[in-house]
Design an enzyme around this catalytic site. Structure first.
Site, PDB file in Angstrom:
ATOM      1  N   ASP A 298       0.855  -1.194   0.000  1.00  0.00           N
ATOM      2  CA  ASP A 298       0.000   0.000   0.000  1.00  0.00           C
ATOM      3  C   ASP A 298       0.889   1.241   0.000  1.00  0.00           C
ATOM      4  O   ASP A 298       1.736   1.400   0.901  1.00  0.00           O
ATOM      5  CB  ASP A 298      -0.880  -0.052   1.269  1.00  0.00           C
ATOM      6  CG  ASP A 298      -1.948   1.020   1.297  1.00  0.00           C
ATOM      7  OD1 ASP A 298      -1.702   2.144   0.807  1.00  0.00           O
ATOM      8  OD2 ASP A 298      -3.042   0.733   1.822  1.00  0.00           O
TER       9      ASP A 298
ATOM     10  N   LYS B 132      -6.742  15.881  -5.720  1.00  0.00           N
ATOM     11  CA  LYS B 132      -6.030  15.951  -7.010  1.00  0.00           C
ATOM     12  C   LYS B 132      -5.564  17.380  -7.296  1.00  0.00           C
ATOM     13  O   LYS B 132      -4.506  17.588  -7.907  1.00  0.00           O
ATOM     14  CB  LYS B 132      -6.935  15.447  -8.140  1.00  0.00           C
ATOM     15  CG  LYS B 132      -7.197  13.934  -8.115  1.00  0.00           C
ATOM     16  CD  LYS B 132      -5.967  13.118  -8.483  1.00  0.00           C
ATOM     17  CE  LYS B 132      -6.317  11.652  -8.720  1.00  0.00           C
ATOM     18  NZ  LYS B 132      -5.130  10.817  -8.989  1.00  0.00           N
TER      19      LYS B 132
ATOM     20  N   TYR C 128     -12.155  13.923  -3.459  1.00  0.00           N
ATOM     21  CA  TYR C 128     -11.176  13.437  -4.448  1.00  0.00           C
ATOM     22  C   TYR C 128     -10.616  14.597  -5.276  1.00  0.00           C
ATOM     23  O   TYR C 128      -9.411  14.705  -5.494  1.00  0.00           O
ATOM     24  CB  TYR C 128     -11.888  12.418  -5.326  1.00  0.00           C
ATOM     25  CG  TYR C 128     -11.170  11.939  -6.561  1.00  0.00           C
ATOM     26  CD1 TYR C 128     -10.304  10.862  -6.512  1.00  0.00           C
ATOM     27  CD2 TYR C 128     -11.411  12.531  -7.805  1.00  0.00           C
ATOM     28  CE1 TYR C 128      -9.668  10.394  -7.664  1.00  0.00           C
ATOM     29  CE2 TYR C 128     -10.790  12.075  -8.956  1.00  0.00           C
ATOM     30  CZ  TYR C 128      -9.917  11.005  -8.885  1.00  0.00           C
ATOM     31  OH  TYR C 128      -9.298  10.546 -10.029  1.00  0.00           O
TER      32      TYR C 128
ATOM     33  N   SER D  65      -3.481  12.941 -12.539  1.00  0.00           N
ATOM     34  CA  SER D  65      -4.466  13.888 -12.024  1.00  0.00           C
ATOM     35  C   SER D  65      -5.861  13.537 -12.554  1.00  0.00           C
ATOM     36  O   SER D  65      -6.130  12.387 -12.922  1.00  0.00           O
ATOM     37  CB  SER D  65      -4.056  15.313 -12.446  1.00  0.00           C
ATOM     38  OG  SER D  65      -4.921  16.254 -11.886  1.00  0.00           O
ATOM     39  N   SER D  66      -6.723  14.519 -12.576  1.00  0.00           N
ATOM     40  CA  SER D  66      -8.117  14.306 -12.998  1.00  0.00           C
ATOM     41  C   SER D  66      -8.731  15.658 -13.342  1.00  0.00           C
ATOM     42  O   SER D  66      -8.310  16.691 -12.798  1.00  0.00           O
ATOM     43  CB  SER D  66      -8.895  13.679 -11.837  1.00  0.00           C
ATOM     44  OG  SER D  66     -10.281  13.764 -12.062  1.00  0.00           O
TER      45      SER D  66
ATOM     46  N   ASN E 232       0.379   6.816  -9.779  1.00  0.00           N
ATOM     47  CA  ASN E 232      -0.900   6.506 -10.421  1.00  0.00           C
ATOM     48  C   ASN E 232      -1.929   5.971  -9.429  1.00  0.00           C
ATOM     49  O   ASN E 232      -3.131   6.205  -9.596  1.00  0.00           O
ATOM     50  CB  ASN E 232      -0.636   5.473 -11.538  1.00  0.00           C
ATOM     51  CG  ASN E 232      -1.901   4.880 -12.096  1.00  0.00           C
ATOM     52  OD1 ASN E 232      -2.635   5.521 -12.838  1.00  0.00           O
ATOM     53  ND2 ASN E 232      -2.181   3.625 -11.739  1.00  0.00           N
TER      54      ASN E 232
HETATM   55  N1  LIG Z   1     -10.810   6.047 -14.527  1.00  0.00           N
HETATM   56  C1  LIG Z   1     -11.033   7.330 -14.791  1.00  0.00           C
HETATM   57  O1  LIG Z   1     -12.022   7.700 -15.456  1.00  0.00           O
HETATM   58  C2  LIG Z   1     -10.065   8.370 -14.288  1.00  0.00           C
HETATM   59  C3  LIG Z   1     -10.291   9.705 -14.642  1.00  0.00           C
HETATM   60  C4  LIG Z   1      -9.392  10.671 -14.213  1.00  0.00           C
HETATM   61  C5  LIG Z   1      -8.287  10.296 -13.466  1.00  0.00           C
HETATM   62  N2  LIG Z   1      -8.097   8.998 -13.121  1.00  0.00           N
HETATM   63  C6  LIG Z   1      -6.890   8.645 -12.354  1.00  0.00           C
HETATM   64  O2  LIG Z   1      -6.171   7.673 -13.105  1.00  0.00           O
HETATM   65  C7  LIG Z   1      -5.395   6.860 -12.219  1.00  0.00           C
HETATM   66  C8  LIG Z   1      -5.686   5.392 -12.499  1.00  0.00           C
HETATM   67  O3  LIG Z   1      -7.050   5.148 -12.221  1.00  0.00           O
HETATM   68  P1  LIG Z   1      -7.787   3.841 -12.742  1.00  0.00           P
HETATM   69  O4  LIG Z   1      -9.136   4.286 -13.138  1.00  0.00           O
HETATM   70  O5  LIG Z   1      -6.905   3.117 -13.699  1.00  0.00           O
HETATM   71  O6  LIG Z   1      -7.949   3.011 -11.363  1.00  0.00           O
HETATM   72  P2  LIG Z   1      -8.245   1.467 -11.125  1.00  0.00           P
HETATM   73  O7  LIG Z   1      -8.570   0.745 -12.365  1.00  0.00           O
HETATM   74  O8  LIG Z   1      -9.174   1.411  -9.976  1.00  0.00           O
HETATM   75  O9  LIG Z   1      -6.791   0.919 -10.658  1.00  0.00           O
HETATM   76  C9  LIG Z   1      -6.190   1.414  -9.502  1.00  0.00           C
HETATM   77  C10 LIG Z   1      -4.869   0.696  -9.276  1.00  0.00           C
HETATM   78  O10 LIG Z   1      -4.234   1.264  -8.118  1.00  0.00           O
HETATM   79  C11 LIG Z   1      -4.022   0.229  -7.141  1.00  0.00           C
HETATM   80  N3  LIG Z   1      -4.129   0.876  -5.835  1.00  0.00           N
HETATM   81  C12 LIG Z   1      -5.200   1.509  -5.306  1.00  0.00           C
HETATM   82  N4  LIG Z   1      -4.900   1.983  -4.096  1.00  0.00           N
HETATM   83  C13 LIG Z   1      -3.606   1.657  -3.855  1.00  0.00           C
HETATM   84  C14 LIG Z   1      -2.725   1.873  -2.775  1.00  0.00           C
HETATM   85  N5  LIG Z   1      -3.121   2.520  -1.672  1.00  0.00           N
HETATM   86  N6  LIG Z   1      -1.452   1.407  -2.865  1.00  0.00           N
HETATM   87  C15 LIG Z   1      -1.038   0.758  -3.968  1.00  0.00           C
HETATM   88  N7  LIG Z   1      -1.835   0.534  -5.040  1.00  0.00           N
HETATM   89  C16 LIG Z   1      -3.100   0.964  -4.964  1.00  0.00           C
HETATM   90  C17 LIG Z   1      -5.086  -0.830  -7.458  1.00  0.00           C
HETATM   91  O11 LIG Z   1      -4.776  -2.133  -6.991  1.00  0.00           O
HETATM   92  P3  LIG Z   1      -5.203  -2.618  -5.499  1.00  0.00           P
HETATM   93  O12 LIG Z   1      -6.653  -2.268  -5.332  1.00  0.00           O
HETATM   94  O13 LIG Z   1      -4.904  -4.086  -5.460  1.00  0.00           O
HETATM   95  O14 LIG Z   1      -4.322  -1.838  -4.584  1.00  0.00           O
HETATM   96  C18 LIG Z   1      -5.036  -0.779  -8.987  1.00  0.00           C
HETATM   97  O15 LIG Z   1      -3.896  -1.478  -9.459  1.00  0.00           O
HETATM   98  C19 LIG Z   1      -5.780   7.311 -10.803  1.00  0.00           C
HETATM   99  O16 LIG Z   1      -4.809   8.236 -10.335  1.00  0.00           O
HETATM  100  C20 LIG Z   1      -7.113   8.011 -10.997  1.00  0.00           C
HETATM  101  O17 LIG Z   1      -7.364   8.943  -9.979  1.00  0.00           O
HETATM  102  C21 LIG Z   1      -8.957   8.016 -13.511  1.00  0.00           C
END
Ligand SMILES: NC(=O)c1ccc[n+]([C@@H]2O[C@H](COP(=O)([O-])OP(=O)(O)OC[C@H]3O[C@@H](n4cnc5c(N)ncnc54)[C@H](OP(=O)(O)O)[C@@H]3O)[C@@H](O)[C@H]2O)c1
Length: 230
Positions: free
Chosen positions: A54, A151, A147, A133-134, A80
């Protein structure tokens, strides 16, 4: 061989970025909390050191730094891993402060702690920090104050780091909507099948780190081959 450390690489954007870099010969250090998911996500890739844990845990961060020192160089740190907070997201007037603190621990303090731990090898490589970011950092969407404000803090931290560390490239990277677990958590019960997969964003991410663009905040859409950044 260039080396990147990517947090949160077991699924979503982190996994897509890790696969794209590993396929191009990068060495990687990756993490995620669930070890089995991380191992499964990295199966078949060469040159990957998986360190489950974590990012909010100082002991885990120390193990990541130790892995980086074993590789002998670190070119890119990708912060990330993220935390949305409650789903559905509550308005600020009733936002539980203990959960807000956990969101900030993951989104703000852990990335900064990793930057502090890894500044020396990153600087030695004239490397780059990518803080994911976001649009919630810059737009005031109802319910996104926890959130989104975290960010926003990450964005400002990135901007100040850029002027304090001229030998590092410092980027805030806004990927836009992606069809991932976190996005589904943000829109519980909604059909998100029209959102692009995270793999669609990877060319923008790669452009950022391979072309050594100026410090700044970049939206993935601006970096796509058809998009023009002013
Ligand atoms: N999806 C969107 O539409 C969107 C839009 C804007 C920005 N973002 C940003 O893009 C990035 C990636 O998001 P995503 O949508 O790809 O997320 P996701 O599919 O939920 O994947 C998150 C990843 O981070 C890991 N994780 C979560 N908390 C953690 C912790 N405390 N320590 C270590 N690993 C951790 C998770 O695995 P475990 O749960 O096993 O730890 C997983 O591998 C993030 O920064 C998010 O804020 C996403």
């Amino acid at each position: 061989m260039p080396t990147a450390l990517i947090t949160g690489a077991s699924r979503g954007l982190g996994r897509a970025a890790a696969h794209a870099l590993a396929r191009r010969g990068w060495s990687l250090i990756v993490d995620a909390r669930r070890a089995a998911d991380l191992t499964g996500a990295m199966r078949g890739l060469a040159g990957v050191i998986a360190v489950p844990g974590d990012v909010t845990d100082p002991g885990h961060r120390a193990r990541l730094a130790e892995a980086a020192s074993r590789t002998g160089r670190l070119d890119v740190l990708v912060n990330n891993a993220s935390r949305l907070g409650p789903s559905p997201q509550p308005p600020l007037a009733s936002y539980p402060l203990d959960e807000l603190s956990r969101v900030y621990d993951t989104v703000v303090f852990a990335p900064l702690a990793l930057i502090q731990l890894l500044a020396a090898p990153l600087t030695a490589a004239a490397g780059a920090v990518v803080n994911v970011s976001s649009d919630a950092a810059t737009e005031a969407y109802p319910g996104w104050g926890g959130y989104g404000s975290a960010k926003a803090a990450l964005d400002q931290l990135t901007a100040v780091l850029a002027v304090e560390q001229p030998s590092l490239r410092c980027y805030a990277f806004d990927p836009g909507d992606m069809r991932t677990d976190m996005h589904q958590q943000a829109f519980p019960g909604e059909d998100i099948s029209d959102r692009p997969l995270p793999e669609a964003v990877v060319p923008a991410f790669r452009k950022l780190i391979t072309e050594r663009l100026p410090d700044g905040r970049y939206r993935a859409a601006e970096l796509m081959p058809s998009g023009a950044r002013s």
